[in-house]
Design an enzyme around this catalytic site. Structure first.
Site, short mmCIF file in Angstrom:
data_model
loop_
_atom_site.label_atom_id
_atom_site.label_comp_id
_atom_site.label_asym_id
_atom_site.label_seq_id
_atom_site.Cartn_x
_atom_site.Cartn_y
_atom_site.Cartn_z
N ALA A 209 -47.62 10.52 67.92
CA ALA A 209 -46.17 10.31 68.00
C ALA A 209 -45.37 11.62 68.06
CB ALA A 209 -45.69 9.45 66.83
N ASP A 337 -39.43 12.37 61.38
CA ASP A 337 -40.89 12.32 61.21
C ASP A 337 -41.27 11.78 59.84
OD1 ASP A 337 -43.60 12.60 61.70
OD2 ASP A 337 -43.65 14.77 61.39
#
Ligand code: CA
Length: 715
Positions: A209, A337
């Site tokens: 990701a 994140d």
């Protein structure tokens, strides 16, 4: 002389005959009992807690408490622990593996997804399986080419390979039985996590990701490698059904949380399931943690700024079908994140009506809150900050964060805590069900998230939507590094999930942490970056034992018993995300990084050999060149393209080469041969010719050499 020989032989024969009464005479025609390798059944996995002599799955049992009922080693004798054996994993890259121990054999993994089978009593090598990964995929791994371990089932062993394969091996021989590609290998997917085995299905997710992928968890048939179900964690770009287990959930609740434009529609949105997967036997649910958004910056990912399900969520699905049961989103509209992939632990706590036991889910994700949820429904029961944080002031009644305005400002001046490395990362948490304490490897590593024009970032391999070059200068003002280091903190916290407070805390020398093991001997074991393996009193945090393992150790320790003797084991070699990027965090010397399995027992007299670490010639190999403008441009290109592997501001930890001292930096031709032509791609250093012009390459080289010439530059 002949006579004497004959006599000796005759006497031996007589002695043998005398020792073997007729009933004890071995029948030479009877074959030896068949050796068993990883003969793990559903029943053995379900009963793993009651058979603590073995360590059958990544988190020890399906509950993943990492709490062993073995008590031979306890508070009274832990001081007598010594080395039983060591095994050299022959790598200086990150090692994160928790060894599986079953039927007397230990199965452990190392960097590049290499699998080792060892005699668990002696450390003797039985076989090695190397999936022979093309090293150029290393550039797709955000956080080093690590692997956290294998799963075992009915004589087979399962490993996720860094390039996206899931493979089944014969547990006795290491022979490859089947190999299944679980990802689109044209995208930057990786697998670092340990597979889990549930009722004839092997479960695996993936990572990626930080680049541009769409996350999911899949279940494969253990015998054939055929996919049984898949649950996506983000919708596809057209929000149409995938023909997957997740379809109904997106139609009913997921799709509306995503806008119709933004980078997610081409990048996949992220949400990778790269670590935690548990099986709730009581509710027949698979419960897994979902990672961050891609790109991180939500304004670029999805300008509609919705919750973006199921990013940063804990999700429960039916174990047989993958059908949605419930979810809890720790960080709606993730922007930083803040993965929720961290250790998920199941336990029974007296949180039901009238103090009755209630089955609960615990997690301490990156965002800094410790969550307690109902395992059957996902209902939010409590959530509390376990570290100081400034992105939210708390949680509302439903568990939704109350964000501070600065957190979404994208302003480099706001030093946010936690940063992208999280208040807790992959390091396994443990839980002692007698004391009802969760042991969190907690850290404070703040960072400024700096918005930037997407133009500046176009073409960089990392795809976060933030500018890693913001706020940096070619030469730092005096004292800057020391001030930065002072903000970095790591600690082991014994968290009481009922009273919702820390019972005790141990402060560590380094921020980046280590995984935890809890035992019924009243002990908590944890490795440290400084190169120690330590045992604490589980109730008080008092230090009871420590051993210099001659390498930073961050992985989850394990314990097992053979012939009635208890062993404690840990893999060393710390690496991973911090190991690549955070050379800036350390004064000399850096924590050593040596890949080994180190196993202890009471009275062990073994030794850990000193590592044969190469001497690095820390001198610049060429003169400074270029003017200040060129070096500043080089700094920016370095931070955006190179720092995530070679270290912020060219301060490497040594996992990957420190470019300041590299011969390649000495010549324009050599530099271009690597960075542009990719002559070292077989080592993992691929060409950046699609990303960086030759002018930019030279600017980076000018910056790197300028850093090499700063007087007293930290190593
Ligand atoms: Ca991430």
């Amino acid at each position: 002389m002949k006579t004497l020989h004959f006599a000796a032989a005759a006497i031996s024969g007589l002695l043998l005959a005398a020792c073997n009464s007729p009933t004890e005479t071995p029948d030479v025609d009877t074959p030896p009992a068949p050796e068993t390798f990883a003969n793990v059944t559903a029943e053995r996995l379900l009963n793993a807690r009651e058979t603590p002599a073995e360590w059958l799955t990544y988190g020890g049992t399906y509950d993943e408490q990492r709490h062993s009922l073995l008590t031979s080693i306890d508070q009274t004798n832990v001081a007598d622990l010594g080395v039983a054996w060591t095994y050299d994993l022959a790598t200086a890259r990150g090692v994160e593996s928790t060894p599986i121990v079953v039927d007397g054999t230990m199965y452990v993994t190392s960097a590049w997804s290499v699998v080792y089978a060892l005699d668990a009593k002696t450390g003797e090598e039985l076989w090695i399986y190397d999936p022979d990964v093309d090293r150029s995929v290393g550039v797709n791994a955000c956080c080093d080419v690590v692997n956290r371990g294998v799963a075992v089932w009915e004589g087979k062993l399962y490993v996720g390979v860094i390039d996206g394969r899931l493979e089944a091996l014969d547990a006795k021989t290491g022979e490859l039985l089947w190999s299944q590609v679980t990802v689109d290998q044209s995208r930057a997917y990786t697998i670092t996590g340990a597979p889990r085995l549930v009722d004839g299905k092997v479960l695996i997710g993936n990572g990626g990701a930080e680049f541009a992928v769409r996350g999911y968890l899949s279940a494969y048939d253990v015998d054939t490698g055929d996919m049984v179900w898949r649950f996506y964690t983000t919708p596809n770009s057209s929000k149409q059904p995938d023909g997957a287990a997740s379809d109904a959930a997106f139609e009913s609740i997921g799709n509306v949380t995503w806008g119709d434009t933004g980078a997610w529609t081409s990048d996949g949105g992220g949400g990778t399931v790269w670590d935690s997967i548990v099986y709730d036997t009581e509710n027949d649910s698979v419960i897994f943690g979902v990672g961050n958004g891609s790109p991180w910056n939500q304004r670029i990912r999805d300008p509609a700024l919705g919750d973006n399900l199921f990013l940063s969520s804990i999700v429960a699905v039916d174990a047989d079908t993958g059908a949605y049961k419930w979810h809890f989103q720790t960080t709606p509209g993730d922007n930083w994140d803040y993965t929720a992939t961290q250790t998920i632990i199941l336990a029974d706590l007296p949180l039901g009506e009238g103090g009755a036991d209630r089955r609960i889910v615990m997690q301490a994700p990156k965002n800094g809150f410790f969550y307690v949820l109902d395992a059957q429904t996902g209902e939010f029961l409590s959530g509390d900050a376990f570290v100081p944080l400034n992105w939210a002031t708390g949680l509302d009644e439903a568990g939704r964060p109350i964000e501070t305005p600065e957190a979404r400002a994208g302003n480099a001046a706001f030093f946010q805590s936690p940063g992208p490395l999280g208040a807790h990362n992959w390091h396994p948490m443990a839980f002692n069900p007698d004391l009802n304490l969760a042991y969190i490897p907690a850290q404070e590593i703040p960072r400024a998230y700096s918005d930037s024009s997407s133009e500046a970032l176009a073409g960089t391999k990392w795809n976060t939507g933030y500018d890693f070059a913001a706020g940096t200068a070619v030469e730092l003002p005096p004292g800057t590094l020391q001030a930065l280091r002072a903000t970095l903190k790591g600690r082991l916290i014994a968290w009481d999930p009922i009273a919702r407070v820390a019972r005790w805390t141990v402060e560590h020398e380094n921020a980046w942490n280590g995984g935890v093991l809890s035992t019924a001997g009243g002990l908590v074991f944890q490795g440290k970056l400084s190169g120690e393996f330590v045992a604490y009193d589980a109730a008080t945090g008092d230090r009871l034992w420590g051993w210099d393992v001659k390498s930073g150790a961050a992985s989850g320790p394990g314990t097992y018993a053979i012939d009635g003797e208890q062993y404690v084991t840990i893999t060393t070699g710390w690496g991973s995300a911090y190991g690549l990027v955070a050379g800036i965090a350390f004064d000399d010397p850096l924590p050593p990084m040596v890949g080994k399995v180190v196993t202890f027992k009471l009275g062990g007299t073994g030794e850990i050999a000193d590592a044969d670490l190469p001497m690095i010639d820390r001198s610049p190999k060429a003169d400074v060149f270029g003017d200040a403008a060129m070096q500043t441009a080089g700094l920016q290109h370095f931070q955006r393209n190179c720092a995530v592997c070679h270290g912020e501001l060219v301060l490497s930890t040594g996992v990957l080469p420190d470019l300041r001292w590299s011969d390649y930096a000495a010549s324009s031709e050599l530099w271009a041969s690597v960075v542009s032509d990719g002559v070292l791609s077989a080592n993992g250093m691929v060409s950046f010719s699609d990303t960086l012009s030759s002018e930019q390459l030279e600017a980076i080289r000018a910056y790197v050499l300028s850093q090499a010439h700063i007087p007293g530059a930290p190593d």
